[in-house]
Scaffold this motif. Sequence first.
Motif, PDB file in Angstrom:
ATOM      1  N   SER A 140       0.819  -1.215   0.000  1.00 12.37           N
ATOM      2  CA  SER A 140       0.000   0.000   0.000  1.00 12.37           C
ATOM      3  C   SER A 140       0.852   1.265   0.000  1.00 12.37           C
ATOM      4  CB  SER A 140      -0.905   0.006   1.230  1.00 12.37           C
ATOM      5  OG  SER A 140      -1.629   1.217   1.314  1.00 12.37           O
ATOM      6  N   SER A 141       0.382   2.275  -0.715  1.00 11.16           N
ATOM      7  CA  SER A 141       1.069   3.576  -0.750  1.00 11.16           C
ATOM      8  C   SER A 141       0.177   4.719  -0.269  1.00 11.16           C
ATOM      9  CB  SER A 141       1.551   3.880  -2.168  1.00 11.16           C
ATOM     10  OG  SER A 141       0.444   3.948  -3.068  1.00 11.16           O
ATOM     11  N   ILE A 142      -1.041   4.385   0.205  1.00  7.42           N
ATOM     12  CA  ILE A 142      -1.988   5.439   0.580  1.00  7.42           C
ATOM     13  C   ILE A 142      -1.463   6.308   1.711  1.00  7.42           C
ATOM     14  CG2 ILE A 142      -3.253   3.959   2.186  1.00  7.42           C
ATOM     15  CD1 ILE A 142      -4.681   6.763  -0.082  1.00  7.42           C
ATOM     16  N   SER A 143      -0.567   5.762   2.544  1.00  3.62           N
ATOM     17  CA  SER A 143      -0.046   6.545   3.678  1.00  3.62           C
ATOM     18  C   SER A 143       0.708   7.782   3.214  1.00  3.62           C
ATOM     19  CB  SER A 143       0.860   5.674   4.547  1.00  3.62           C
ATOM     20  OG  SER A 143       1.991   5.242   3.807  1.00  3.62           O
ATOM     21  N   PHE A 144       1.285   7.721   2.006  1.00  4.29           N
ATOM     22  CA  PHE A 144       2.004   8.899   1.532  1.00  4.29           C
ATOM     23  C   PHE A 144       1.422   9.500   0.249  1.00  4.29           C
ATOM     24  CE2 PHE A 144       4.405   5.056   0.362  1.00  4.29           C
ATOM     25  CZ  PHE A 144       4.458   5.144  -1.020  1.00  4.29           C
ATOM     26  N   ASP A 145       0.796   8.685  -0.614  1.00  6.38           N
ATOM     27  CA  ASP A 145       0.307   9.289  -1.864  1.00  6.38           C
ATOM     28  C   ASP A 145      -1.081   9.924  -1.711  1.00  6.38           C
ATOM     29  OD1 ASP A 145      -1.548   7.213  -2.134  1.00  6.38           O
ATOM     30  OD2 ASP A 145      -0.448   6.178  -3.717  1.00  6.38           O
ATOM     31  N   LYS A 146      -1.627   9.888  -0.482  1.00 11.38           N
ATOM     32  CA  LYS A 146      -2.916  10.551  -0.260  1.00 11.38           C
ATOM     33  C   LYS A 146      -2.823  12.059  -0.495  1.00 11.38           C
ATOM     34  CE  LYS A 146      -2.125  10.700   4.760  1.00 11.38           C
ATOM     35  NZ  LYS A 146      -2.569  10.159   6.073  1.00 11.38           N
ATOM     36  N   ARG A 147      -1.611  12.613  -0.433  1.00 13.65           N
ATOM     37  CA  ARG A 147      -1.470  14.048  -0.693  1.00 13.65           C
ATOM     38  C   ARG A 147      -1.782  14.396  -2.148  1.00 13.65           C
ATOM     39  NH1 ARG A 147       4.405  16.494   0.080  1.00 13.65           N
ATOM     40  NH2 ARG A 147       4.468  15.182   1.949  1.00 13.65           N
ATOM     41  N   LEU A 148      -1.885  13.371  -2.997  1.00 11.29           N
ATOM     42  CA  LEU A 148      -2.192  13.600  -4.412  1.00 11.29           C
ATOM     43  C   LEU A 148      -3.694  13.657  -4.692  1.00 11.29           C
ATOM     44  CD1 LEU A 148       0.378  11.136  -6.061  1.00 11.29           C
ATOM     45  CD2 LEU A 148       0.580  13.618  -5.887  1.00 11.29           C
ATOM     46  N   TYR A 149      -4.519  13.605  -3.642  1.00 11.39           N
ATOM     47  CA  TYR A 149      -5.958  13.433  -3.855  1.00 11.39           C
ATOM     48  C   TYR A 149      -6.549  14.486  -4.797  1.00 11.39           C
ATOM     49  CZ  TYR A 149      -7.264  17.359  -0.842  1.00 11.39           C
ATOM     50  OH  TYR A 149      -7.439  18.609  -0.327  1.00 11.39           O
ATOM     51  N   TYR A 150      -6.160  15.754  -4.612  1.00  9.71           N
ATOM     52  CA  TYR A 150      -6.764  16.814  -5.424  1.00  9.71           C
ATOM     53  C   TYR A 150      -6.417  16.627  -6.900  1.00  9.71           C
ATOM     54  CZ  TYR A 150      -7.912  21.368  -7.331  1.00  9.71           C
ATOM     55  OH  TYR A 150      -8.441  22.369  -8.107  1.00  9.71           O
ATOM     56  N   PHE A 151      -5.181  16.265  -7.162  1.00  5.60           N
ATOM     57  CA  PHE A 151      -4.733  16.105  -8.546  1.00  5.60           C
ATOM     58  C   PHE A 151      -5.319  14.833  -9.156  1.00  5.60           C
ATOM     59  CE2 PHE A 151      -1.616  18.387  -6.035  1.00  5.60           C
ATOM     60  CZ  PHE A 151      -1.598  19.587  -6.712  1.00  5.60           C
ATOM     61  N   ASP A 152      -5.440  13.784  -8.345  1.00  4.44           N
ATOM     62  CA  ASP A 152      -6.043  12.546  -8.828  1.00  4.44           C
ATOM     63  C   ASP A 152      -7.500  12.783  -9.231  1.00  4.44           C
ATOM     64  OD1 ASP A 152      -5.575   9.456  -8.927  1.00  4.44           O
ATOM     65  OD2 ASP A 152      -7.536   9.723  -7.979  1.00  4.44           O
ATOM     66  N   ILE A 153      -8.219  13.488  -8.381  1.00  3.06           N
ATOM     67  CA  ILE A 153      -9.642  13.716  -8.651  1.00  3.06           C
ATOM     68  C   ILE A 153      -9.821  14.712  -9.797  1.00  3.06           C
ATOM     69  CG2 ILE A 153     -11.792  14.600  -7.676  1.00  3.06           C
ATOM     70  CD1 ILE A 153     -10.858  13.463  -4.959  1.00  3.06           C
ATOM     71  N   THR A 154      -8.996  15.756  -9.822  1.00  2.82           N
ATOM     72  CA  THR A 154      -9.089  16.733 -10.919  1.00  2.82           C
ATOM     73  C   THR A 154      -8.796  16.064 -12.262  1.00  2.82           C
ATOM     74  OG1 THR A 154      -8.391  18.500  -9.422  1.00  2.82           O
ATOM     75  CG2 THR A 154      -8.214  18.946 -11.774  1.00  2.82           C
ATOM     76  N   GLY A 155      -7.789  15.196 -12.273  1.00  2.00           N
ATOM     77  CA  GLY A 155      -7.486  14.456 -13.500  1.00  2.00           C
ATOM     78  C   GLY A 155      -8.621  13.529 -13.883  1.00  2.00           C
ATOM     79  N   SER A 156      -9.253  12.891 -12.885  1.00  2.00           N
ATOM     80  CA  SER A 156     -10.378  11.995 -13.155  1.00  2.00           C
ATOM     81  C   SER A 156     -11.586  12.756 -13.688  1.00  2.00           C
ATOM     82  CB  SER A 156     -10.754  11.233 -11.875  1.00  2.00           C
ATOM     83  OG  SER A 156      -9.741  10.312 -11.528  1.00  2.00           O
ATOM     84  N   ILE A 157     -11.782  13.960 -13.200  1.00  2.00           N
ATOM     85  CA  ILE A 157     -12.885  14.787 -13.709  1.00  2.00           C
ATOM     86  C   ILE A 157     -12.682  15.078 -15.196  1.00  2.00           C
ATOM     87  CG2 ILE A 157     -13.878  17.116 -13.602  1.00  2.00           C
ATOM     88  CD1 ILE A 157     -13.521  16.946 -10.523  1.00  2.00           C
ATOM     89  N   ALA A 158     -11.477  15.455 -15.560  1.00  2.00           N
ATOM     90  CA  ALA A 158     -11.183  15.742 -16.971  1.00  2.00           C
ATOM     91  C   ALA A 158     -11.348  14.479 -17.820  1.00  2.00           C
ATOM     92  CB  ALA A 158      -9.766  16.294 -17.110  1.00  2.00           C
TER      93      ALA A 158
END
Length: 459
Positions: free
Chosen positions: A22-40
């Motif tokens: 698992s990498s969620i402990s550190f890559d959770k800081r990417l949430y805004y970019f992950d979701i913004t990319g998913s929206i596009a």
Amino acid sequence: MGKLWGGRFSKSTDKLVEDFHSSISFDKRLYYFDITGSIAHARMLGDTGIIPKQDADLIIKGLKEIITEIENGQVEFDVSAEDIHMNVEVLLTKKIGQVGKKLHTGRSRNDQVALDAKMYLKTEIEILAEMFKELLNTVLDLSSGHLDTVMPGYTHLQRAQPVTFAHHLMAYFQMFSRDLDRLRDCGKRVNILPLGAGALAGTTFPINREQVSEELGFSSITLNSMDSVSDRDYVIEFISCASMAMMHLSRFCEEIIFWSSQEVRFIELDDAYSTGSSIMPQKKNPDVAELIRGKTGRVYGNLMTMLTVMKGIPLAYNKDMQEDKESLFDSIDTLKKCLIVFTPMIATMKINRANMLNAAKGGFTNATDLADYLVKKGLPFRDAHEVSGKLVAYCISISSDLDSIPLEKYKEFSDLIEDDIYEAISVYTCVEKRNVIGGPAPDQVRYSILKGKEYLANN
């Protein structure tokens, strides 16, 4: 919870593997970019008819709500969902049902993670660029107030020739401006959209990469799907830029530590940027500068980590590459923390002009100017160098300096020396006569400051 990729498997992942994987402990800081990319991505899927438009709209609505919920502290990420990408997809499916499972159409986590990292790094480069501009402005302000503050320049940490504090500071302006240039240049290679590469071979769906690129503000699109998902050059390049910036900060900190010592006392750090001793009441320690100097090695380590991780990886994606996030995040965090305290530390330090001047007058920093004086009187430089060296040796033998030798004694070493020698070897003259572009003469440093202001105005 069943894995989103679990159809091929008959057994659950071992708990130890789950935690290790698992990498969620550190890559959770990417949430805004992950979701913004998913929206596009979802909008593009709807616009191209790959999924129904109403499904795309529902996905986008759900993703926007998830951003708000995360920012309001209403979301607890699940280690079993492995990473930020799968966590968001699980949250979306719980929120809007089966339609949420359509989001991943036409993409892979491989191109998705590359997208998230690039979007994140683009943002951080701009933040760092502004921090460097603030630092550069601080250096310019300091320099402007010390055009006539004479101090010794050093080679081998031995007093060499007189310069000004402004000239010394502007050397660091050049270093930090190169750091800013490197960040901007690195940003050009970060600003290339990888989404659409899929796992490594693209997709059979008629996706519109140009639409996604435009919506997310990328300047261009990657042209090879395998390179798109296996490239971490931009991470290595950024950490290399950060390493050089940390090296420059560390060099400046080493000088601050030296200057603030009781043996030198060129500066005094503000109390707000110093610490004391638990046992010695008199101590005022330059701990901030020392910590920055120490943290430089941390960023160097991150660079070596990434170079080592990537050196033996065949095309295309391999799980080793998950190691890029912690190295990247730590390098960004470390550089930002150092800049945050370094800039006000130098802005608030007190400058001891008298000690700087006295040091410049000692150590025979005007010996080269004595030799130049003799050259201008017609003596070949090598002969002039020898005469000057002998005069220095004589001064050492009588515990004197060049400014204090009587003219009669000077003439014993060379009959070319006249009473204008004292003006010629004054430390102020030594500085002012070095009036060439890039030199320490006040007019030249003033010009350097002007060019520095022009540089910042254009950046």
